[in-house]
Scaffold this active site. Structure first.
Site, mmCIF file in Angstrom:
data_model
loop_
_atom_site.group_PDB
_atom_site.id
_atom_site.type_symbol
_atom_site.label_atom_id
_atom_site.label_comp_id
_atom_site.label_asym_id
_atom_site.label_seq_id
_atom_site.Cartn_x
_atom_site.Cartn_y
_atom_site.Cartn_z
ATOM 1 N N MET A 1 -4.344 -0.252 9.636
ATOM 2 C CA MET A 1 -3.260 -0.741 10.505
ATOM 3 C C MET A 1 -2.087 -1.236 9.670
ATOM 4 S SD MET A 1 -4.502 -0.600 13.658
ATOM 5 C CE MET A 1 -3.694 -1.800 14.719
ATOM 6 N N CYS A 2 -1.346 -0.350 9.248
ATOM 7 C CA CYS A 2 -0.160 -0.692 8.426
ATOM 8 C C CYS A 2 -0.567 -1.325 7.084
ATOM 9 C CB CYS A 2 0.808 -1.647 9.115
ATOM 10 S SG CYS A 2 1.655 -0.964 10.541
ATOM 11 N N ARG A 3 0.229 -1.086 6.125
ATOM 12 C CA ARG A 3 0.088 -1.710 4.805
ATOM 13 C C ARG A 3 1.474 -2.190 4.415
ATOM 14 N NH1 ARG A 3 -5.091 -2.616 4.080
ATOM 15 N NH2 ARG A 3 -4.324 -3.355 6.078
ATOM 16 N N ASN B 1 1.682 -6.679 9.911
ATOM 17 C CA ASN B 1 0.519 -5.793 9.871
ATOM 18 C C ASN B 1 -0.487 -6.352 10.865
ATOM 19 O OD1 ASN B 1 -2.211 -5.652 7.484
ATOM 20 N ND2 ASN B 1 -1.826 -4.302 9.210
ATOM 21 N N ASN C 1 -1.684 5.783 7.397
ATOM 22 C CA ASN C 1 -0.425 5.136 7.801
ATOM 23 C C ASN C 1 0.676 6.185 7.757
ATOM 24 O OD1 ASN C 1 -1.324 2.177 7.931
ATOM 25 N ND2 ASN C 1 -2.083 2.857 5.941
#
Ligand code: GLN
Length: 245
Positions: free
Chosen positions: A1-3, A114, A42
């Site tokens: 989930m997003c970085r 995030n 991502n």
């Protein structure tokens, strides 16, 4: 989930900061190692923000970072001592558009989220009522992250410190949506502030520099410290503190 990652220190190229390490943000876009709570890659866009003088500039795209063939040349040509970058895995139901990609910016402040707000948007309707209508009408995107940025920005405009803004917003959101994931990250050129709520985060102090990143950029090298869950990180180029919240 997003970085996401933030850097403060002597000027470096965006390429050295974001593209060149063994487990760079670019590598994490297609091979993240610690995606807690869902998501595999991502690929829903990216953004790189940097301070140029006292103004945050940014480059964002709604394509995977690895597919932007012009990024390596561009990133090799820009240097800054304050950088915030993110690769996005859009939460289901949220638009895949350039304005939905972090960083969100104002003045010297660059921000990323995030995670996900549980029950969005209904769960945060009470917080929306406290925002001026023009702020709600001018959200960067109809996403939880853009709304969190609007809340943080209101705190900053009212004179809050970056640390108070992030911890107050995280607390207010958790009070209404307790199962939210809230790794918030802000870099204003003087300090980096970050929260951890249910996602990974690491800090590394270098020679007059600091990097705060979802995953260690060169795992196996000494110096990376994991940040525990439910923590607030306050970092400058010369020192950092981790507080339990
Ligand atoms: N919910 C945010 C978005 O959709 C962040 C997603 C994430 O952390 N993967 O942009």
């Amino acid at each position: 989930m997003c970085r996401h990652l933030a850097y403060l220190g002597p000027p470096v190229t965006l390429a050295d900061c974001v593209l060149h390490q063994p487990h760079s943000l670019l590598h994490q876009s297609w091979a993240p190692a610690d995606m807690r709570g869902g998501g595999t890659i991502n690929a829903d866009g990216f953004g790189i923000g940097w301070l140029a003088g006292d103004v945050a500039r940014r480059y964002r795209r709604d394509v995977p970072m690895w597919s932007d063939a012009s990024l390596p040349d561009l990133a090799a040509s820009i240097s800054s001592g304050a950088i915030l970058a993110a690769v996005r895995s859009a939460t289901a139901g949220m638009p895949v558009t350039e304005p939905a990609c972090a960083p969100f910016v104002e003045g010297t402040a660059m921000f990323s989220h995030n995670g996900v707000v549980d029950g969005w948007p209904a769960s945060l309707a009470p917080l929306a009522r406290a925002l001026p209508p023009a702020v709600l009408m001018g959200l960067d995107a109809p996403t939880d992250s853009a709304f969190l940025w609007a809340l943080v920005r209101e705190h900053l405009r009212a004179g809050s410190s970056a640390a108070s803004a992030l911890s107050d917003v995280a607390a207010a959101v958790l009070a209404r949506a307790p199962r939210s994931r809230l790794n918030l990250l802000l870099n204003d050129g003087r300090q980096i502030v970050a929260t951890t709520v249910s996602h990974s985060l690491w800090v590394k102090q270098g020679e007059g520099s600091v990097t705060v990143s979802s995953e260690a950029l060169d795992p196996g090298e000494p110096g990376w410290q994991p940040v525990p869950d439910r923590a607030l990180v306050e970092a400058t180029a010369s020192q950092y503190e981790i507080h339990h919240v």
